[in-house]
Scaffold this motif. Structure first.
Motif, PDB file in Angstrom:
ATOM      1  N   GLY A  75      31.039 -15.885  15.099  1.00  0.00           N
ATOM      2  CA  GLY A  75      31.547 -14.658  14.493  1.00  0.00           C
ATOM      3  C   GLY A  75      32.581 -13.915  15.317  1.00  0.00           C
ATOM      4  N   TRP A  76      32.972 -14.498  16.482  1.00  0.00           N
ATOM      5  CA  TRP A  76      33.916 -13.796  17.352  1.00  0.00           C
ATOM      6  C   TRP A  76      35.341 -14.245  17.064  1.00  0.00           C
ATOM      7  N   ALA A  90      33.971  -8.804  16.618  1.00  0.00           N
ATOM      8  CA  ALA A  90      33.013  -9.362  15.661  1.00  0.00           C
ATOM      9  C   ALA A  90      32.342  -8.211  14.926  1.00  0.00           C
ATOM     10  N   THR A  94      26.652  -8.448  16.297  1.00  0.00           N
ATOM     11  CA  THR A  94      26.785  -9.860  16.651  1.00  0.00           C
ATOM     12  C   THR A  94      26.313 -10.080  18.087  1.00  0.00           C
TER      13      THR A  94
END
Length: 435
Positions: A75-76, A90, A94
């Motif tokens: 998710g980064w 993110a 996260t």
């Protein structure tokens, strides 16, 4: 669009302070828009809550594709890149990129610390060479020319700017290195205690950012000096062409993803080299004369009534200037044999430097010639006999040293003694020259 701005000149070892600031802005409803020139961070309102992580980065190559894919899957998304740092964003909540302090420290050593050590080696070696040369000159003034040190201020603007700022640069390096050593100690203790890396206090981080900003501001006079040296054709053409060739070689290689940043550097460097080359080739040398210091006593000969030929060389920078002159003329009236007069005139920026240059010349006069010429202040004379060769009988030579303000004039001639009328004329010219 509404924006918020923050000074973002965090030094490398303050990675946790920068990360904390970004997350603080995110908690207030802001999202990082862009880092401008490594100096300012602009924020815009976030449509959805976000969080940030900073990860270590080798400035010479991108991270491997597998590692970038792993971060993307988690998710980064990378939203910024600075020397040694990647900035990732993110959705809020996260999981952090790195939670193991030992692994993060190892990544720092691999990606940043070794590269920093290489960067430190260059200025340290240069400093060691300068110190060694300074010691040798002080021990044996006749072996190494002391004037080579002073010409740093008169020959190129780049050299003058760097030499002037050298004490501040060394102090900055010492402070920067001390802060790094402090962080290394804190990180190692945190690893031993299995604690997260400590975040620098707001006051400490702000002070570090301000000092780093001063380092960035030094680039302004340095760039100006480079441009002036290019206009004055002081920059070596071979060096410029070599830099351009090196950039083209980098850009011509296979476009591997891990070398993306190196190619960006090459493109930027090539653009700068093109500007320097254009300035060097265009007839802009006269522009430098408008902003640089006027070379002293460069307008006419020092012995106009006795010399028939002269060779003059002038050097000038934003700080100081120098005139070197050699004049040729008959040893005596009606004589076909020529003598020589050599002179060096310095216009120096600081009184302490003019004092030091004067002292070096006085040492060359010898201990027997330290008294000032009667009736004159800051004027010294060494008169010596010349024999042999084509010199007439009882020929004499003069060595004059004259100091007026921050102008220092040294004259050596074998064309017979110079009288007080000549000296008064030189002093009048120095007064007119702004001494």
């Amino acid at each position: 669009m509404k924006r918020k701005w923050t000074l973002f000149t965090y030094p490398t070892m303050d990675i946790k302070a920068a990360e904390a600031m970004l997350n603080c802005r995110a908690e207030q409803g802001w999202r990082l828009e862009k880092i401008w020139l490594g100096l300012l961070a602009s924020f815009v309102p976030a449509e959805e809550p976000v969080c940030y992580c900073l990860d270590w980065y080798d400035p010479n190559r991108e991270d491997e594709l597998d590692y970038r894919t792993l971060l993307a899957d988690a998710g980064w998304r990378r939203v910024g890149q600075l020397s040694y740092w990647n900035i990732y964003e993110a959705p809020a909540g996260t999981s952090p990129i790195q939670t193991d302090g030992e692994l993060e420290y190892r990544r720092f050593r691999k990606k940043a610390l070794r590269r920093m050590a290489i960067g430190w080696a260059i200025p340290l070696i240069c400093l060691a060479v300068l110190v060694l040369l300074g010691v040798l000159v002080s021990m044996k003034p006749g072996v190494l020319g002391w004037s080579y040190f002073v010409t740093v201020f008169t020959d190129t603007n780049t050299g003058a700017v760097v030499a002037t700022a050298l004490p501040l640069l060394l102090a900055g390096v010492a402070l920067w290195s001390g802060r790094l050593l402090l962080r290394l100690g804190q990180w190692k203790r945190a690893i031993a205690r299995e604690e997260p890396f400590p975040v620098p206090g707001r006051g400490s981080a702000l002070t570090a950012r301000i000092f780093s900003l001063v380092g960035y501001l030094f680039l302004i006079p340095l760039v100006l000096a480079f441009l002036l040296d290019a206009m004055a054709k002081e920059l070596n053409l071979g060096w410029i062409i070599g830099m351009a060739a090196g950039c083209l070689i980098v850009l011509g290689k296979d476009p591997l993803p891990e070398h993306e940043r190196k190619r960006r550097y090459a493109k930027g460097t090539l653009a700068c080299v093109a500007v320097l080359l254009a300035l060097r080739l265009l007839p802009l040398a006269g522009v430098t004369g408008l902003v640089c210091v006027k070379p002293p006593l460069a307008d006419e000969r020092l012995l106009p009534e006795r010399t028939e030929l002269e060779v003059v060389e002038t050097h000038a920078t934003l700080l100081s200037a120098r005139t070197e002159r050699r004049e040729f003329g008959p040893l005596k009236e009606g004589d076909a044999l020529n003598g020589v007069m050599d002179s060096e005139a310095w216009r120096l920026p600081w009184t302490w430097l003019a004092d030091w240059v004067t002292e070096q010349y006085r040492k060359e006069l010898g201990t027997a010639n330290q008294e000032e010429v009667p009736g004159y202040e800051n004027v010294w004379l060494e008169r010596y006999g010349i024999s042999g060769g084509n010199y007439p009988e009882e020929a004499t030579g003069d060595v004059w040293l004259i100091r007026r303000g921050n102008i220092v004039l040294w004259v050596r001639t074998d064309m017979g003694p110079l009288d007080e009328d000549w000296l008064d004329g030189i002093l009048a010219r120095l007064e007119e020259d702004g001494a």
